[in-house]
Design a protein around this motif. Structure first.
Motif, PDB file in Angstrom:
ATOM      1  N   PRO A 243       0.799  -1.219   0.000  1.00 45.36           N
ATOM      2  CA  PRO A 243       0.000   0.000   0.000  1.00 45.36           C
ATOM      3  C   PRO A 243       0.838   1.279   0.000  1.00 45.36           C
ATOM      4  CG  PRO A 243      -0.985  -1.593   1.475  1.00 45.36           C
ATOM      5  CD  PRO A 243       0.335  -2.162   1.029  1.00 45.36           C
ATOM      6  N   SER A 244       1.971   1.273   0.690  1.00 50.47           N
ATOM      7  CA  SER A 244       2.788   2.488   0.750  1.00 50.47           C
ATOM      8  C   SER A 244       3.364   2.837  -0.619  1.00 50.47           C
ATOM      9  CB  SER A 244       3.917   2.333   1.770  1.00 50.47           C
ATOM     10  OG  SER A 244       4.819   1.306   1.384  1.00 50.47           O
ATOM     11  N   SER A 245       3.574   1.843  -1.471  1.00 50.44           N
ATOM     12  CA  SER A 245       4.041   2.110  -2.836  1.00 50.44           C
ATOM     13  C   SER A 245       2.969   2.847  -3.622  1.00 50.44           C
ATOM     14  CB  SER A 245       4.421   0.803  -3.531  1.00 50.44           C
ATOM     15  OG  SER A 245       4.924   1.050  -4.832  1.00 50.44           O
ATOM     16  N   ILE A 246       1.727   2.423  -3.452  1.00 55.77           N
ATOM     17  CA  ILE A 246       0.615   3.100  -4.142  1.00 55.77           C
ATOM     18  C   ILE A 246       0.415   4.502  -3.558  1.00 55.77           C
ATOM     19  CG2 ILE A 246      -1.869   3.004  -4.582  1.00 55.77           C
ATOM     20  CD1 ILE A 246      -0.156   1.053  -6.240  1.00 55.77           C
ATOM     21  N   GLN A 247       0.558   4.648  -2.258  1.00 56.27           N
ATOM     22  CA  GLN A 247       0.456   5.983  -1.649  1.00 56.27           C
ATOM     23  C   GLN A 247       1.554   6.904  -2.182  1.00 56.27           C
ATOM     24  OE1 GLN A 247       0.600   4.451   2.387  1.00 56.27           O
ATOM     25  NE2 GLN A 247      -1.505   5.121   2.781  1.00 56.27           N
ATOM     26  N   LEU A 289     -11.153  -0.685   3.453  1.00 55.42           N
ATOM     27  CA  LEU A 289     -11.447  -0.327   2.063  1.00 55.42           C
ATOM     28  C   LEU A 289     -11.651   1.178   1.903  1.00 55.42           C
ATOM     29  CD1 LEU A 289     -13.836  -3.291   1.232  1.00 55.42           C
ATOM     30  CD2 LEU A 289     -11.541  -2.934   0.286  1.00 55.42           C
ATOM     31  N   ARG A 290     -12.272   1.808   2.899  1.00 51.81           N
ATOM     32  CA  ARG A 290     -12.433   3.267   2.852  1.00 51.81           C
ATOM     33  C   ARG A 290     -11.072   3.954   2.844  1.00 51.81           C
ATOM     34  NH1 ARG A 290     -16.813   2.504   6.373  1.00 51.81           N
ATOM     35  NH2 ARG A 290     -15.493   2.942   8.197  1.00 51.81           N
ATOM     36  N   GLU A 291     -10.144   3.415   3.631  1.00 51.77           N
ATOM     37  CA  GLU A 291      -8.802   3.986   3.662  1.00 51.77           C
ATOM     38  C   GLU A 291      -8.125   3.839   2.300  1.00 51.77           C
ATOM     39  OE1 GLU A 291      -4.485   2.922   5.589  1.00 51.77           O
ATOM     40  OE2 GLU A 291      -6.250   2.633   6.865  1.00 51.77           O
ATOM     41  N   ILE A 292      -8.217   2.658   1.700  1.00 54.99           N
ATOM     42  CA  ILE A 292      -7.616   2.438   0.382  1.00 54.99           C
ATOM     43  C   ILE A 292      -8.217   3.384  -0.648  1.00 54.99           C
ATOM     44  CG2 ILE A 292      -7.453   0.780  -1.531  1.00 54.99           C
ATOM     45  CD1 ILE A 292      -7.136  -1.439   0.576  1.00 54.99           C
ATOM     46  N   GLY A 294      -9.003   6.256  -0.355  1.00 55.77           N
ATOM     47  CA  GLY A 294      -8.457   7.601  -0.212  1.00 55.77           C
ATOM     48  C   GLY A 294      -7.249   7.859  -1.084  1.00 55.77           C
ATOM     49  N   TYR A 295      -6.619   6.801  -1.595  1.00 58.07           N
ATOM     50  CA  TYR A 295      -5.430   7.007  -2.427  1.00 58.07           C
ATOM     51  C   TYR A 295      -5.373   6.089  -3.646  1.00 58.07           C
ATOM     52  CZ  TYR A 295      -3.764   3.015   0.385  1.00 58.07           C
ATOM     53  OH  TYR A 295      -3.644   1.795   1.009  1.00 58.07           O
ATOM     54  N   ALA A 296      -6.352   5.211  -3.823  1.00 51.79           N
ATOM     55  CA  ALA A 296      -6.366   4.292  -4.963  1.00 51.79           C
ATOM     56  C   ALA A 296      -7.763   4.225  -5.561  1.00 51.79           C
ATOM     57  CB  ALA A 296      -5.910   2.907  -4.537  1.00 51.79           C
ATOM     58  N   GLN A 297      -7.826   3.694  -6.781  1.00 49.87           N
ATOM     59  CA  GLN A 297      -9.104   3.571  -7.480  1.00 49.87           C
ATOM     60  C   GLN A 297      -9.617   2.138  -7.505  1.00 49.87           C
ATOM     61  OE1 GLN A 297      -6.515   5.719  -8.708  1.00 49.87           O
ATOM     62  NE2 GLN A 297      -7.778   7.123  -7.518  1.00 49.87           N
ATOM     63  N   GLY A 298      -8.770   1.194  -7.097  1.00 51.52           N
ATOM     64  CA  GLY A 298      -9.207  -0.191  -7.154  1.00 51.52           C
ATOM     65  C   GLY A 298      -8.383  -1.104  -6.279  1.00 51.52           C
ATOM     66  N   VAL A 328     -17.506   1.934  -1.625  1.00 52.33           N
ATOM     67  CA  VAL A 328     -16.586   3.062  -1.438  1.00 52.33           C
ATOM     68  C   VAL A 328     -15.944   3.490  -2.761  1.00 52.33           C
ATOM     69  CG1 VAL A 328     -16.143   2.537   0.980  1.00 52.33           C
ATOM     70  CG2 VAL A 328     -14.680   1.524  -0.791  1.00 52.33           C
ATOM     71  N   GLY A 329     -16.495   3.003  -3.872  1.00 49.31           N
ATOM     72  CA  GLY A 329     -16.061   3.466  -5.192  1.00 49.31           C
ATOM     73  C   GLY A 329     -14.855   2.763  -5.779  1.00 49.31           C
ATOM     74  N   LEU A 330     -14.471   1.611  -5.226  1.00 46.20           N
ATOM     75  CA  LEU A 330     -13.320   0.876  -5.733  1.00 46.20           C
ATOM     76  C   LEU A 330     -13.743  -0.173  -6.757  1.00 46.20           C
ATOM     77  CD1 LEU A 330     -11.457   0.190  -2.363  1.00 46.20           C
ATOM     78  CD2 LEU A 330     -10.695   1.775  -4.161  1.00 46.20           C
ATOM     79  N   VAL A 331     -12.963  -0.325  -7.826  1.00 43.88           N
ATOM     80  CA  VAL A 331     -13.174  -1.427  -8.754  1.00 43.88           C
ATOM     81  C   VAL A 331     -12.392  -2.634  -8.258  1.00 43.88           C
ATOM     82  CG1 VAL A 331     -13.536   0.120 -10.713  1.00 43.88           C
ATOM     83  CG2 VAL A 331     -11.251  -0.799 -10.284  1.00 43.88           C
ATOM     84  N   LEU A 332     -12.802  -3.831  -8.689  1.00 42.82           N
ATOM     85  CA  LEU A 332     -12.126  -5.063  -8.281  1.00 42.82           C
ATOM     86  C   LEU A 332     -11.645  -5.818  -9.520  1.00 42.82           C
ATOM     87  CD1 LEU A 332     -14.889  -4.777  -6.304  1.00 42.82           C
ATOM     88  CD2 LEU A 332     -13.734  -6.686  -5.188  1.00 42.82           C
TER      89      LEU A 332
END
Length: 393
Positions: A243-247, A289-292, A294-298, A328-332
């Protein structure tokens, strides 16, 4: 990306390698890359989406996992090209690892003993070593110990020859591509095909490489910026298990970003290094998932996070992950569907031959029914036919 798998109808389930090659040959129509029987599929799927960027992709999106790695050695231009010819919506062109001189190349892992002919090069015998990679002692040859020029003297080989002996025919045919070559190839193929080609690179072991002074994210961002592919609607989705790489990437580029998720009890390696006690099970809660979001789309979960298996390897009841992520708006985009028996849920296997195809059409249908937005597959042609059945059925 990770590991799992699926493909094939009852008719081809017990087919020999020759039968599968005949099926593959029948699927491709010349240089146009059009796949038999898929025009209706494409229209049906594409009619469900409109807009730019991620919203322009058909649903379920068929992602060629490391290219068309069911038919060619993975992460080669042969595999990437075939994925496009078979009709993949996106090509996972690039599990990105660095060379000693800072170039990004496309290999599933930095250890290349299993995916190249490096062991056949006596001049590199002294490079074989043992390292601790994300807590695991690993012996072999590592990209970070080679210059790009040295890596270009190697050739790719099939990673799982026991399951895909037919792919060994192509051992030695292709070299290791760089990410920059992939970006140029993407533009060239977009022009030739008259249709935007999408790619889906991954930062591999970013914490490990940052500690070696070979940070991946800055190198990825620099190349995306150089080729004008660092924007919100750019046809490049970037993924990582950390996750920190995506952040970090979220601060460097505007591309769509995806957090990959392994088994529920596992911990991302950057969490381990940072002393964060959370596991993937924590990340797939509503709060996680809400946290993700905040910085990712999926998210790219293992298929077992969508439908768990029992002790016998059979599918059980789907989890709420699809619904919770969508809320929360994320694609899978889960991974990975493969055709061969060992990679299928037990009830979809046919016979006991590790090289034989099982009922992967049935497996695709079961996963599509959960509402996933797409799937990584080593066999894009099977995925497209399965989508046709699902969308038009």
């Amino acid at each position: 990306m990770g590991t799992q798998g699926k493909q094939e109808s009852n008719q081809q389930a017990s087919a020999s390698g020759t039968g599968r090659r005949a099926l593959l040959g029948a699927a491709v129509l010349g240089a146009t890359g059009t796949v038999l029987g898929l025009s209706g599929t494409a229209r049906a799927a594409e009619s469900s989406r409109s807009g730019k960027g991620l919203k322009s992709l058909p649903v379920p999106t068929i992602i060629g996992h490391r290219g068309a790695s069911g038919y060619r050695p993975e992460h080669t231009f042969g595999s990437y090209q075939l994925a496009l010819d078979l009709g993949a919506d996106i090509v996972e062109a690039g599990d990105l690892v660095p060379t000693r001189d800072g170039h990004l190349v496309c290999r599933h892992e930095p250890e290349i003993g299993g995916t190249t002919d490096v062991a056949d090069h006596p001049e590199f015998a002294g490079r074989k070593t043992t390292k601790v990679l994300d807590g695991v002692s690993t012996t072999g040859w590592f990209t970070e110990d080679f210059t790009l020029a040295e890596l270009k003297t190697l050739r790719a080989v099939e990673r799982i020859p026991a399951n895909r002996p037919h792919n060994t025919l192509y051992n030695g045919r292709w070299e290791i591509p760089t990410f920059e070559e992939v970006l140029r190839w993407q533009d060239e193929q977009t022009r030739k095909r008259g249709k935007q080609v999408w790619i889906y690179p991954e930062t591999k072991h970013p914490t490990y490489f940052r500690k070696l002074g070979l940070g991946l994210e800055e190198r990825v961002a620099k190349l995306l910026h150089k080729y004008g592919k660092d924007r919100k609607n750019s046809p490049v989705i970037v993924q990582s298990f950390e996750p920190s790489s995506i952040q970090r990437l979220n601060k460097l580029v505007d591309n769509p970003l995806v957090v990959l998720l392994s088994g529920a009890s596992s911990r991302p390696w950057d969490f381990v290094e940072a002393g964060d006690p959370r596991t993937v099970a924590d990340l797939v809660t509503r709060a996680g998932l809400r946290e993700i979001a905040g910085y990712a789309q999926g998210i790219g979960p293992t298929l077992d996070l969508v439908i768990p298996k029992d002790a016998a390897g059979n599918l059980t009841t789907p989890t709420t992950l699809v619904k919770d992520a969508h809320a929360v708006g994320l694609v899978l985009h889960p991974y990975t569907m493969r055709n061969e028996n060992p990679f299928l849920p037990t009830s979809f296997r046919k016979g006991t031959d590790a090289d034989a195809y099982g009922d992967s059409f049935g497996a695709f249908r079961t996963y599509f029914a959960t509402g996933i937005d797409g799937v990584f597959t080593d066999n894009p042609d099977t995925g497209l036919l399965a989508r046709a059945d699902f969308v038009n059925g």
